[in-house]
Scaffold this motif. Structure first.
Motif, PDB file in Angstrom:
ATOM      1  N   SER A 110      33.927  43.815  32.560  1.00 60.92           N
ATOM      2  CA  SER A 110      34.471  42.804  31.641  1.00 60.92           C
ATOM      3  C   SER A 110      35.924  43.122  31.273  1.00 60.92           C
ATOM      4  O   SER A 110      36.778  42.221  31.254  1.00 60.92           O
ATOM      5  CB  SER A 110      33.611  42.744  30.382  1.00 60.92           C
ATOM      6  OG  SER A 110      33.581  44.003  29.724  1.00 60.92           O
ATOM      7  N   GLU A 113      38.222  42.414  34.327  1.00 57.35           N
ATOM      8  CA  GLU A 113      38.461  40.985  34.575  1.00 57.35           C
ATOM      9  C   GLU A 113      39.574  40.453  33.667  1.00 57.35           C
ATOM     10  O   GLU A 113      40.429  39.677  34.114  1.00 57.35           O
ATOM     11  CB  GLU A 113      37.174  40.184  34.352  1.00 57.35           C
ATOM     12  CG  GLU A 113      36.075  40.440  35.363  1.00 57.35           C
ATOM     13  CD  GLU A 113      36.427  39.924  36.748  1.00 57.35           C
ATOM     14  OE1 GLU A 113      37.338  39.078  36.845  1.00 57.35           O
ATOM     15  OE2 GLU A 113      35.803  40.374  37.728  1.00 57.35           O
ATOM     16  N   LYS A 114      39.582  40.897  32.408  1.00 56.81           N
ATOM     17  CA  LYS A 114      40.632  40.446  31.492  1.00 56.81           C
ATOM     18  C   LYS A 114      41.995  40.971  31.936  1.00 56.81           C
ATOM     19  O   LYS A 114      42.984  40.226  31.977  1.00 56.81           O
ATOM     20  CB  LYS A 114      40.329  40.923  30.071  1.00 56.81           C
ATOM     21  CG  LYS A 114      39.074  40.312  29.466  1.00 56.81           C
ATOM     22  CD  LYS A 114      38.822  40.868  28.076  1.00 56.81           C
ATOM     23  CE  LYS A 114      37.535  40.301  27.477  1.00 56.81           C
ATOM     24  NZ  LYS A 114      37.258  40.880  26.136  1.00 56.81           N
ATOM     25  N   GLN A 115      42.057  42.268  32.293  1.00 58.43           N
ATOM     26  CA  GLN A 115      43.335  42.843  32.725  1.00 58.43           C
ATOM     27  C   GLN A 115      43.814  42.202  34.025  1.00 58.43           C
ATOM     28  O   GLN A 115      45.008  41.965  34.199  1.00 58.43           O
ATOM     29  CB  GLN A 115      43.188  44.356  32.905  1.00 58.43           C
ATOM     30  CG  GLN A 115      43.015  45.112  31.613  1.00 58.43           C
ATOM     31  CD  GLN A 115      42.911  46.616  31.836  1.00 58.43           C
ATOM     32  OE1 GLN A 115      42.487  47.065  32.897  1.00 58.43           O
ATOM     33  NE2 GLN A 115      43.294  47.391  30.846  1.00 58.43           N
ATOM     34  N   TRP A 116      42.894  41.927  34.938  1.00 58.65           N
ATOM     35  CA  TRP A 116      43.292  41.330  36.223  1.00 58.65           C
ATOM     36  C   TRP A 116      43.810  39.905  36.025  1.00 58.65           C
ATOM     37  O   TRP A 116      44.803  39.509  36.646  1.00 58.65           O
ATOM     38  CB  TRP A 116      42.097  41.354  37.169  1.00 58.65           C
ATOM     39  CG  TRP A 116      42.404  40.799  38.532  1.00 58.65           C
ATOM     40  CD1 TRP A 116      42.200  39.531  38.982  1.00 58.65           C
ATOM     41  CD2 TRP A 116      43.018  41.503  39.623  1.00 58.65           C
ATOM     42  NE1 TRP A 116      42.633  39.406  40.265  1.00 58.65           N
ATOM     43  CE2 TRP A 116      43.132  40.585  40.693  1.00 58.65           C
ATOM     44  CE3 TRP A 116      43.475  42.801  39.788  1.00 58.65           C
ATOM     45  CZ2 TRP A 116      43.685  40.949  41.916  1.00 58.65           C
ATOM     46  CZ3 TRP A 116      44.022  43.157  41.005  1.00 58.65           C
ATOM     47  CH2 TRP A 116      44.125  42.235  42.050  1.00 58.65           C
ATOM     48  N   ASP A 117      43.134  39.120  35.195  1.00 59.92           N
ATOM     49  CA  ASP A 117      43.583  37.740  34.954  1.00 59.92           C
ATOM     50  C   ASP A 117      44.930  37.717  34.250  1.00 59.92           C
ATOM     51  O   ASP A 117      45.759  36.830  34.521  1.00 59.92           O
ATOM     52  CB  ASP A 117      42.544  36.993  34.119  1.00 59.92           C
ATOM     53  CG  ASP A 117      41.224  36.809  34.868  1.00 59.92           C
ATOM     54  OD1 ASP A 117      41.243  36.863  36.116  1.00 59.92           O
ATOM     55  OD2 ASP A 117      40.179  36.633  34.204  1.00 59.92           O
ATOM     56  N   ASN A 118      45.169  38.675  33.338  1.00 59.64           N
ATOM     57  CA  ASN A 118      46.448  38.722  32.622  1.00 59.64           C
ATOM     58  C   ASN A 118      47.551  39.411  33.412  1.00 59.64           C
ATOM     59  O   ASN A 118      48.713  39.372  33.012  1.00 59.64           O
ATOM     60  CB  ASN A 118      46.273  39.435  31.281  1.00 59.64           C
ATOM     61  CG  ASN A 118      45.324  38.697  30.354  1.00 59.64           C
ATOM     62  OD1 ASN A 118      45.196  37.474  30.424  1.00 59.64           O
ATOM     63  ND2 ASN A 118      44.639  39.438  29.489  1.00 59.64           N
ATOM     64  N   GLY A 119      47.188  40.063  34.520  1.00 61.21           N
ATOM     65  CA  GLY A 119      48.198  40.759  35.324  1.00 61.21           C
ATOM     66  C   GLY A 119      48.697  42.035  34.698  1.00 61.21           C
ATOM     67  O   GLY A 119      49.799  42.491  35.001  1.00 61.21           O
ATOM     68  N   LYS A 126      50.556  40.691  38.135  1.00 58.94           N
ATOM     69  CA  LYS A 126      50.220  39.325  38.497  1.00 58.94           C
ATOM     70  C   LYS A 126      51.357  38.700  39.285  1.00 58.94           C
ATOM     71  O   LYS A 126      52.515  38.770  38.901  1.00 58.94           O
ATOM     72  CB  LYS A 126      49.952  38.504  37.234  1.00 58.94           C
ATOM     73  CG  LYS A 126      49.300  37.153  37.506  1.00 58.94           C
ATOM     74  CD  LYS A 126      48.894  36.492  36.204  1.00 58.94           C
ATOM     75  CE  LYS A 126      48.175  35.165  36.462  1.00 58.94           C
ATOM     76  NZ  LYS A 126      47.770  34.510  35.209  1.00 58.94           N
ATOM     77  N   THR A 128      53.357  35.920  40.098  1.00 54.40           N
ATOM     78  CA  THR A 128      53.774  34.601  39.637  1.00 54.40           C
ATOM     79  C   THR A 128      55.257  34.455  39.853  1.00 54.40           C
ATOM     80  O   THR A 128      55.964  35.417  40.132  1.00 54.40           O
ATOM     81  CB  THR A 128      53.476  34.427  38.139  1.00 54.40           C
ATOM     82  OG1 THR A 128      54.120  35.481  37.416  1.00 54.40           O
ATOM     83  CG2 THR A 128      51.978  34.493  37.872  1.00 54.40           C
ATOM     84  N   GLU A 211      40.844  38.755  47.117  1.00 55.83           N
ATOM     85  CA  GLU A 211      39.552  39.361  46.795  1.00 55.83           C
ATOM     86  C   GLU A 211      39.509  40.831  47.220  1.00 55.83           C
ATOM     87  O   GLU A 211      38.963  41.680  46.512  1.00 55.83           O
ATOM     88  CB  GLU A 211      38.424  38.581  47.484  1.00 55.83           C
ATOM     89  CG  GLU A 211      38.132  37.233  46.864  1.00 55.83           C
ATOM     90  CD  GLU A 211      37.655  37.344  45.424  1.00 55.83           C
ATOM     91  OE1 GLU A 211      36.951  38.330  45.118  1.00 55.83           O
ATOM     92  OE2 GLU A 211      38.008  36.480  44.616  1.00 55.83           O
ATOM     93  N   LYS A 214      41.453  42.782  44.760  1.00 54.34           N
ATOM     94  CA  LYS A 214      40.719  42.884  43.498  1.00 54.34           C
ATOM     95  C   LYS A 214      39.629  43.954  43.592  1.00 54.34           C
ATOM     96  O   LYS A 214      39.410  44.715  42.640  1.00 54.34           O
ATOM     97  CB  LYS A 214      40.117  41.531  43.134  1.00 54.34           C
ATOM     98  CG  LYS A 214      39.476  41.490  41.765  1.00 54.34           C
ATOM     99  CD  LYS A 214      39.003  40.091  41.430  1.00 54.34           C
ATOM    100  CE  LYS A 214      38.372  40.053  40.043  1.00 54.34           C
ATOM    101  NZ  LYS A 214      37.890  38.692  39.701  1.00 54.34           N
TER     102      LYS A 214
END
Length: 396
Positions: A110, A113-119, A126, A128, A211, A214
């Motif tokens: 959990s 997932e937060k750290q990966w989505d926020n980069g 991340k 971008t 993937e 990740k």
């Protein structure tokens, strides 16, 4: 004697419950006090593109996986991380029988997932922004305001950046700079098809690559967690290896015999008398107070960019500007970690200094309208803007 050997043979063939549940450790692990990372170390030094280090340096940096570039994280690297993770999990379950790995794994998943989505996961920022960052090229176009500034990087640097995008990399210096500057603020899908040397990569292949990255990052996250859990054993392992390397062969044999005899005495002496909370030296005892004051370890330095992390002593404070934590904090602010920002610890000061640097760079940029000179038929020298105005009015 024959009766004793027969009894030992029977115990090996039919072990009792106590012997069957006995946890086994290697000689290097010292009944769970030290880590035995020699196999992982041999696997690490045989990776391609990795600097060869000695065993002590490996013990200091084997958890700094974020320093390894993404292009070097190949299949062999994944096997190495899996091997390291398997050993740390096995070692942790042996010294902590009540350790619940499944529960820890859910928490790690959990948080990851937060750290990966926020980069914000270390080593995997991340992707971008412009097309260059989207494709993974190590060139930030936000620092350049015109193609003339890109031209100052040279032919080879521009070629490598274009090749990373899959764009045509031929032509003169000006053509390459203009072609590369046109990708600023655009994604791969927004670029014209004639700029590419071959067909654009498919979305499905890119999704698979994401993937894979990740999965590798999650393996690294588990390694970070176990290393933090086993921090005491790691420090004890480094001290033990340094002591062994400083001894002669005879002293090593004598120390191995003394370790088994004096285990109970060492357990009593594990906590030295340290009322002033001084750092421990190589012998496990507090360093002298005069040495503590000499190195300025009584002075605390706070760095807001590092997340209000506190550093003890000026040496550690100056050293942290080149370490990963400060560089990661500067990267999150969108500011390059250059020498201009040395000794800057406040976020507000760093942002203000970066704005001043960009303004001064903009003022120093060459402006053709006012600085380019033209000469008319009479020999008068004027700038480009004045020359075009006179030409439109028919005065030339």
């Amino acid at each position: 004697m024959s009766m004793e050997f027969e009894e030992l043979a029977k115990l090996r063939e039919n072990p009792s419950e106590e012997n069957a549940n006995m946890v086994e450790f290697t000689d290097e692990e010292g009944y769970g006090r030290f880590l035995d990372l020699h196999e992982c170390y041999e696997k690490y030094v045989n990776l391609k593109g990795i600097d060869k280090v000695d065993y002590i340096a490996y013990l200091n940096a084997f958890d700094q996986l974020y320093d390894i570039p993404k292009e070097k994280k190949t299949a062999e690297y994944v096997k190495y991380v899996q091997m390291l993770l398997e050993y740390l999990l096995d070692y942790c379950t042996r010294i902590k029988p009540l350790f619940d790995y499944n529960e820890e794994l859910e928490k790690l998943q959990s948080e990851f997932e937060k750290q990966w989505d926020n980069g914000t996961f270390p080593g995997w920022p991340k992707e971008t922004g412009g097309a260059l960052t989207h494709s993974g090229a190590h060139l930030d176009l936000s620092a350049f305001s015109s193609w003339e500034e890109l031209a100052s990087l040279g032919l080879d640097r521009l070629k490598s950046a274009l090749m990373a995008l899959g764009l045509k990399c031929g032509g003169t210096l000006e053509e390459r700079a203009q072609r590369l500057f046109n990708t600023k603020g655009k994604t791969i899908g927004e670029l014209p098809a004639h700029l590419f040397t071959k067909a654009k990569p498919g979305k499905t292949g890119k999704a698979k690559d994401v993937e894979k990255m990740k999965d590798i990052a999650f393996l690294e996250n588990q390694v970070y967690h176990f290393v933090e859990t086993l921090s005491e054993q790691r420090q004890a392992t480094k001290d033990n290896v340094q002591r062994k390397q400083a001894r002669t062969e005879g002293e090593r044999e004598d120390s191995d015999v003394e370790v088994t005899e004096d285990e109970s005495e060492e357990e009593d002496d594990d906590v030295p008398y340290n009322p002033k909370n001084l750092p421990l030296g190589w012998d496990g005892k507090p360093i002298p107070y005069w040495l503590y004051k000499l190195h300025g370890l009584n002075i605390n330095y706070n760095c807001e960019i590092c997340g209000n992390c506190i550093y003890k002593g000026p040496k550690a404070f100056q050293k942290h500007f080149a370490e990963w934590r400060h560089a990661h904090g500067m990267r999150c602010l969108g500011i390059p970690n250059t020498a201009h920002f040395a000794n800057v610890t406040q976020i507000e000061d760093a942002v203000a200094l970066w704005a001043n640097l960009k303004n001064s760079k903009e003022q120093e940029r060459w402006k053709p309208d006012t600085e380019e000179e033209y000469e008319d038929n009479s020999g008068n020298v004027v700038n480009k803007k004045t020359y075009e105005d006179l030409k439109r009015q028919g005065l030339l």
